[in-house]
Motif scaffolding. Sequence first.
Motif, PDB file in Angstrom:
ATOM      1  N   VAL A 187       0.833  -1.198   0.000  1.00 49.11           N
ATOM      2  CA  VAL A 187       0.000   0.000   0.000  1.00 49.11           C
ATOM      3  C   VAL A 187       0.871   1.252   0.000  1.00 49.11           C
ATOM      4  CG1 VAL A 187      -1.720   1.294   1.330  1.00 49.11           C
ATOM      5  CG2 VAL A 187      -1.831  -1.200   1.244  1.00 49.11           C
ATOM      6  N   ALA A 188       0.424   2.250  -0.749  1.00 49.88           N
ATOM      7  CA  ALA A 188       1.094   3.550  -0.758  1.00 49.88           C
ATOM      8  C   ALA A 188       0.054   4.629  -0.500  1.00 49.88           C
ATOM      9  CB  ALA A 188       1.773   3.795  -2.096  1.00 49.88           C
ATOM     10  N   ALA A 189       0.403   5.602   0.331  1.00 47.68           N
ATOM     11  CA  ALA A 189      -0.461   6.748   0.600  1.00 47.68           C
ATOM     12  C   ALA A 189       0.292   8.014   0.226  1.00 47.68           C
ATOM     13  CB  ALA A 189      -0.863   6.784   2.072  1.00 47.68           C
ATOM     14  N   ILE A 190      -0.236   8.755  -0.729  1.00 46.14           N
ATOM     15  CA  ILE A 190       0.377  10.012  -1.138  1.00 46.14           C
ATOM     16  C   ILE A 190      -0.215  11.115  -0.268  1.00 46.14           C
ATOM     17  CG2 ILE A 190       0.697  11.652  -3.019  1.00 46.14           C
ATOM     18  CD1 ILE A 190       0.386   9.206  -4.925  1.00 46.14           C
ATOM     19  N   GLU A 191       0.673  11.834   0.414  1.00 50.03           N
ATOM     20  CA  GLU A 191       0.227  12.824   1.394  1.00 50.03           C
ATOM     21  C   GLU A 191       1.030  14.109   1.261  1.00 50.03           C
ATOM     22  OE1 GLU A 191       1.159  10.651   4.935  1.00 50.03           O
ATOM     23  OE2 GLU A 191      -0.775   9.625   4.927  1.00 50.03           O
ATOM     24  N   HIS A 192       0.497  15.160   1.813  1.00 53.07           N
ATOM     25  CA  HIS A 192       1.220  16.422   1.983  1.00 53.07           C
ATOM     26  C   HIS A 192       1.813  16.958   0.685  1.00 53.07           C
ATOM     27  CE1 HIS A 192       0.650  15.487   6.163  1.00 53.07           C
ATOM     28  NE2 HIS A 192       1.362  14.391   6.026  1.00 53.07           N
ATOM     29  N   VAL A 193       1.005  17.001  -0.356  1.00 57.11           N
ATOM     30  CA  VAL A 193       1.448  17.622  -1.603  1.00 57.11           C
ATOM     31  C   VAL A 193       1.260  19.129  -1.422  1.00 57.11           C
ATOM     32  CG1 VAL A 193       1.108  17.788  -4.092  1.00 57.11           C
ATOM     33  CG2 VAL A 193       0.788  15.585  -2.936  1.00 57.11           C
ATOM     34  N   VAL A 194       2.375  19.854  -1.393  1.00 60.99           N
ATOM     35  CA  VAL A 194       2.354  21.288  -1.094  1.00 60.99           C
ATOM     36  C   VAL A 194       3.158  22.032  -2.156  1.00 60.99           C
ATOM     37  CG1 VAL A 194       2.940  23.039   0.624  1.00 60.99           C
ATOM     38  CG2 VAL A 194       2.224  20.760   1.373  1.00 60.99           C
ATOM     39  N   THR A 195       2.601  23.143  -2.631  1.00 59.89           N
ATOM     40  CA  THR A 195       3.262  23.975  -3.632  1.00 59.89           C
ATOM     41  C   THR A 195       3.355  25.412  -3.125  1.00 59.89           C
ATOM     42  OG1 THR A 195       2.312  22.608  -5.382  1.00 59.89           O
ATOM     43  CG2 THR A 195       3.200  24.727  -6.047  1.00 59.89           C
ATOM     44  N   VAL A 196       4.492  26.039  -3.334  1.00 61.57           N
ATOM     45  CA  VAL A 196       4.681  27.440  -2.976  1.00 61.57           C
ATOM     46  C   VAL A 196       3.655  28.278  -3.752  1.00 61.57           C
ATOM     47  CG1 VAL A 196       6.311  29.377  -3.138  1.00 61.57           C
ATOM     48  CG2 VAL A 196       7.121  27.116  -2.458  1.00 61.57           C
ATOM     49  N   ASN A 206       3.455  31.090  -5.366  1.00 60.15           N
ATOM     50  CA  ASN A 206       3.759  31.654  -6.688  1.00 60.15           C
ATOM     51  C   ASN A 206       3.744  30.623  -7.815  1.00 60.15           C
ATOM     52  OD1 ASN A 206       4.087  34.097  -5.433  1.00 60.15           O
ATOM     53  ND2 ASN A 206       6.313  34.064  -5.485  1.00 60.15           N
ATOM     54  N   TYR A 207       3.778  29.331  -7.481  1.00 65.62           N
ATOM     55  CA  TYR A 207       3.806  28.276  -8.491  1.00 65.62           C
ATOM     56  C   TYR A 207       2.508  27.472  -8.546  1.00 65.62           C
ATOM     57  CZ  TYR A 207       8.718  29.261  -9.167  1.00 65.62           C
ATOM     58  OH  TYR A 207       9.913  29.878  -9.468  1.00 65.62           O
ATOM     59  N   ARG A 208       1.506  27.872  -7.792  1.00 67.07           N
ATOM     60  CA  ARG A 208       0.227  27.162  -7.804  1.00 67.07           C
ATOM     61  C   ARG A 208      -0.520  27.410  -9.101  1.00 67.07           C
ATOM     62  NH1 ARG A 208      -1.315  28.693  -1.603  1.00 67.07           N
ATOM     63  NH2 ARG A 208       0.324  27.411  -0.675  1.00 67.07           N
ATOM     64  N   ARG A 209      -1.446  26.492  -9.417  1.00 69.12           N
ATOM     65  CA  ARG A 209      -2.301  26.581 -10.608  1.00 69.12           C
ATOM     66  C   ARG A 209      -1.491  26.466 -11.904  1.00 69.12           C
ATOM     67  NH1 ARG A 209      -7.105  25.580  -9.078  1.00 69.12           N
ATOM     68  NH2 ARG A 209      -7.909  26.466 -10.981  1.00 69.12           N
ATOM     69  N   GLN A 210      -0.337  25.773 -11.813  1.00 70.44           N
ATOM     70  CA  GLN A 210       0.514  25.580 -12.990  1.00 70.44           C
ATOM     71  C   GLN A 210       0.815  24.097 -13.240  1.00 70.44           C
ATOM     72  OE1 GLN A 210       3.955  28.271 -13.071  1.00 70.44           O
ATOM     73  NE2 GLN A 210       2.913  29.551 -11.562  1.00 70.44           N
ATOM     74  N   GLY A 211       0.143  23.225 -12.502  1.00 71.64           N
ATOM     75  CA  GLY A 211       0.338  21.793 -12.686  1.00 71.64           C
ATOM     76  C   GLY A 211       1.456  21.192 -11.858  1.00 71.64           C
ATOM     77  N   VAL A 212       2.071  21.984 -10.993  1.00 69.70           N
ATOM     78  CA  VAL A 212       3.181  21.472 -10.177  1.00 69.70           C
ATOM     79  C   VAL A 212       2.676  20.421  -9.189  1.00 69.70           C
ATOM     80  CG1 VAL A 212       4.995  22.081  -8.537  1.00 69.70           C
ATOM     81  CG2 VAL A 212       4.486  23.611 -10.441  1.00 69.70           C
ATOM     82  N   GLY A 213       1.572  20.689  -8.523  1.00 70.54           N
ATOM     83  CA  GLY A 213       1.015  19.719  -7.564  1.00 70.54           C
ATOM     84  C   GLY A 213       0.635  18.413  -8.239  1.00 70.54           C
ATOM     85  N   ALA A 214       0.045  18.520  -9.423  1.00 70.12           N
ATOM     86  CA  ALA A 214      -0.303  17.315 -10.182  1.00 70.12           C
ATOM     87  C   ALA A 214       0.951  16.532 -10.556  1.00 70.12           C
ATOM     88  CB  ALA A 214      -1.092  17.695 -11.435  1.00 70.12           C
ATOM     89  N   ALA A 215       1.996  17.244 -10.963  1.00 72.30           N
ATOM     90  CA  ALA A 215       3.256  16.581 -11.308  1.00 72.30           C
ATOM     91  C   ALA A 215       3.865  15.890 -10.088  1.00 72.30           C
ATOM     92  CB  ALA A 215       4.239  17.587 -11.896  1.00 72.30           C
ATOM     93  N   MET A 216       3.743  16.509  -8.925  1.00 70.26           N
ATOM     94  CA  MET A 216       4.263  15.891  -7.694  1.00 70.26           C
ATOM     95  C   MET A 216       3.471  14.632  -7.361  1.00 70.26           C
ATOM     96  SD  MET A 216       6.852  17.638  -6.812  1.00 70.26           S
ATOM     97  CE  MET A 216       7.156  16.917  -5.209  1.00 70.26           C
ATOM     98  N   THR A 217       2.166  14.674  -7.565  1.00 70.32           N
ATOM     99  CA  THR A 217       1.329  13.503  -7.296  1.00 70.32           C
ATOM    100  C   THR A 217       1.710  12.359  -8.230  1.00 70.32           C
ATOM    101  OG1 THR A 217      -0.461  14.926  -6.525  1.00 70.32           O
ATOM    102  CG2 THR A 217      -1.050  12.671  -7.154  1.00 70.32           C
ATOM    103  N   VAL A 218       1.902  12.657  -9.499  1.00 69.12           N
ATOM    104  CA  VAL A 218       2.316  11.638 -10.471  1.00 69.12           C
ATOM    105  C   VAL A 218       3.690  11.082 -10.102  1.00 69.12           C
ATOM    106  CG1 VAL A 218       2.998  11.264 -12.885  1.00 69.12           C
ATOM    107  CG2 VAL A 218       0.891  12.510 -12.351  1.00 69.12           C
ATOM    108  N   ALA A 219       4.619  11.951  -9.734  1.00 65.03           N
ATOM    109  CA  ALA A 219       5.964  11.496  -9.344  1.00 65.03           C
ATOM    110  C   ALA A 219       5.907  10.588  -8.119  1.00 65.03           C
ATOM    111  CB  ALA A 219       6.871  12.694  -9.082  1.00 65.03           C
ATOM    112  N   SER A 220       5.042  10.918  -7.171  1.00 64.76           N
ATOM    113  CA  SER A 220       4.885  10.083  -5.970  1.00 64.76           C
ATOM    114  C   SER A 220       4.321   8.719  -6.337  1.00 64.76           C
ATOM    115  CB  SER A 220       3.971  10.773  -4.958  1.00 64.76           C
ATOM    116  OG  SER A 220       4.573  11.941  -4.461  1.00 64.76           O
ATOM    117  N   LEU A 221       3.329   8.701  -7.220  1.00 63.36           N
ATOM    118  CA  LEU A 221       2.745   7.439  -7.671  1.00 63.36           C
ATOM    119  C   LEU A 221       3.773   6.598  -8.412  1.00 63.36           C
ATOM    120  CD1 LEU A 221       0.273   5.640  -7.911  1.00 63.36           C
ATOM    121  CD2 LEU A 221      -0.408   6.965  -9.910  1.00 63.36           C
TER     122      LEU A 221
END
Length: 80
Positions: free
Chosen positions: A45-54, A56-71
């Motif tokens: 089992v894997a739990a992706i948690e605490h995806v946080v973006t500064v 100034n970089y929000r709403r640019q797909g950074v959080g989504a990219a972090m989620t994909v990288a974690s997966l």
Amino acid sequence: MSHLRLTQRAIAPFGLRPNRAVVHLLAEVQGETIACSATALAGDVAAIEHVVTVENYRRQGVGAAMTVASLECARDLGRV
């Protein structure tokens, strides 16, 4: 590395054991950390948690990219 130790101490009371792990990922732009995520791994089992973006970089797909990288990290370690 001091941050990793603090994180492990913080979650140890909640059941972190030697056969479990937490992987922290950072996203950087020109040496500046702009996002992070944590992936808790236990058994298969894997739990992706605490995806946080500064801000100034929000709403640019950074959080989504972090989620994909974690997966992808969890998949590479055979957890998903």
